[in-house]
Write a protein that holds these residues in place. Structure first.
Motif, short mmCIF file in Angstrom:
data_model
loop_
_atom_site.label_atom_id
_atom_site.label_comp_id
_atom_site.label_asym_id
_atom_site.label_seq_id
_atom_site.Cartn_x
_atom_site.Cartn_y
_atom_site.Cartn_z
N THR A 96 69.96 47.31 36.86
CA THR A 96 68.59 47.28 36.36
C THR A 96 67.59 47.99 37.27
O THR A 96 66.46 48.24 36.88
CB THR A 96 68.12 45.82 36.15
N CYS A 130 71.87 50.46 28.02
CA CYS A 130 71.39 49.82 29.24
C CYS A 130 70.90 48.40 28.91
O CYS A 130 70.80 48.02 27.75
CB CYS A 130 70.22 50.59 29.85
N PRO A 132 67.87 45.72 28.58
CA PRO A 132 66.50 45.98 28.11
C PRO A 132 65.46 46.07 29.23
O PRO A 132 64.48 46.79 29.11
CB PRO A 132 66.21 44.79 27.17
N THR A 177 66.16 52.37 31.44
CA THR A 177 65.87 52.31 30.01
C THR A 177 64.56 53.03 29.69
O THR A 177 64.50 53.90 28.82
CB THR A 177 65.81 50.85 29.52
N ARG A 231 63.82 56.68 27.85
CA ARG A 231 63.01 56.69 26.63
C ARG A 231 61.79 57.60 26.78
O ARG A 231 61.39 58.28 25.83
CB ARG A 231 62.59 55.27 26.27
N VAL A 254 67.97 54.95 23.55
CA VAL A 254 68.61 54.01 24.46
C VAL A 254 68.87 52.70 23.72
O VAL A 254 67.94 52.05 23.24
CB VAL A 254 67.74 53.73 25.70
N THR A 298 69.97 48.82 23.79
CA THR A 298 69.83 47.81 24.83
C THR A 298 70.53 46.51 24.42
O THR A 298 70.54 46.13 23.25
CB THR A 298 68.36 47.50 25.14
#
Length: 366
Positions: A14, A41, A43, A48, A52, A58, A60
């Motif tokens: 993350t 990925c 969220p 992410t 975007r 992407v 999630t």
């Protein structure tokens, strides 16, 4: 003209470090080459939003815990089947075991795992049992997998690319930090983690920094290491000579303010920051660990020193501080080596990645 590939990258992490930056650069480069790129990925991952913002689709889902795993496998299976992807490229153990299993169930033609770490894996499950093949960020990392039993024809090195910015005519760094133009500046750009060796670098330079014309500039952040280093510098009375520049986004400008680059890292899968420094015309000093030796030419573009050898580290830096002509010669050699080779370019990344994907895909349909 070969048909473009449909590729899905997955990443469970993350944060946004070197691994995520490699994915980000690779996806942009491969899309520019005509391939269809999407990502999977969590969220709340920083990757992410970064992807975007660049216009990528992407997908999630949460990837932690057995409940999310069971649900996620079927979600990803559906994404892969609906998207008719040729390749799934995973990057961490968690997303490999989730998305990789989903790809097996979906019948995705090729599953590739990229290994970014400079330590031996504890298990080959997420490198040989789930994915079909593996790419690594250096030959050092590749050799670690081969030592564990991975098949040589299923593991290939694809170096991470670096940007090649235009030369900076005049850096603002020295004026910002109050460093005289006549001073010799040793610089280091790295996240503040214990394994990056900032403490060893300061120790090795302690005597040199007593000279009025030598400065050390540390660029990067990260708690608690940053606070520990500030305390160490204060206790040694070096606060006027070891300057902390924080996290910077203008790295070309920063590098242009250095006379040489040094990083006493203890663990490094590749070490592309050495290549960035060389591309900026700087001689580099690095520890001979991981893939660092693949990033520079010892004695030509920089100096490799043994890990934890403070005397060798101090001698290498002192030699370059005291010999401006050698600094300039190594800097020129480094710039030439990087700019005249495609080993670390985006074009080189695309070419090697395409070669791996297409070669492995052909083998799988025979």
């Amino acid at each position: 003209m070969m048909e473009p590939l449909r590729i899905l990258h997955s990443e469970a992490a993350t944060g946004f470090g070197g691994q995520e930056n490699r994915i980000f650069k690779e996806m942009r480069a491969m899309r520019a080459a005509g391939h269809h790129m999407e990502a999977l990925c969590q969220p709340h991952a920083r990757l992410t939003q970064r992807l975007r913002d660049e216009g990528f689709q992407v997908h999630t889902l949460m990837m932690d815990g057995p409940r999310n795993y069971a649900r996620g496998v079927f979600q990803v299976r559906r994404i892969l089947k609906n998207g008719r992807f040729d390749v799934l490229n995973t990057h961490s153990r968690r997303d490999t075991l989730l998305a990789g299993v989903a790809a097996r169930l979906a019948g995705t033609p090729l599953i590739v795992r990229t290994r970014h770490l400079a330590v031996k894996p504890g298990s080959l499950l997420s490198y040989t049992r789930v994915p079909h093949c593996v790419t690594t960020v250096s030959d050092h990392v590749r050799n670690l997998l081969l030592e564990c039993g991975a098949a040589p024809d299923r593991v290939a090195t694809v170096y991470s690319p670096i940007p090649l910015p235009p030369p900076v005519e005049h850096s603002s760094l020295r004026a910002e930090l109050g460093i005289p133009d006549s001073a010799v500046v040793v610089g280091c750009v790295a996240v503040m983690r214990a394994k990056k060796g900032h403490r060893a670098l300061i120790d090795a330079m302690a005597d040199l920094l007593r000279r009025p014309d030598v400065y050390l500039v540390l660029v990067g952040d990260g708690s608690p290491t940053l606070e520990e280093l500030r305390t160490m510098v204060q206790m040694r009375g070096l606060q006027d000579k070891v300057l902390f520049a924080g996290r910077r986004t203008d790295i070309p400008n920063v590098l242009a303010g250095f006379d040489l680059f040094a990083l006493a890292t203890e663990q490094e899968a590749s070490g592309t920051v050495f290549v960035e420094a060389a591309a900026a015309g700087l001689p580099v000093v690095g520890t001979d660990v991981g893939g660092v030796s693949e990033m520079l030419q010892d004695g030509v573009t920089g100096v490799l020193v043994p890990l934890h050898d403070q005397t060798a580290l101090a001698d290498a830096i002192r030699m370059l501080v005291d010999d401006p002509e050698r600094r300039r010669a190594m800097g020129r050699a480094g710039m030439k080596a990087v700019r005249e080779s495609d080993r670390f370019t985006l074009e080189g990344l695309v070419r090697r990645t395409e070669r791996c994907y297409r070669g492995w895909l052909q083998e799988r349909v025979r």
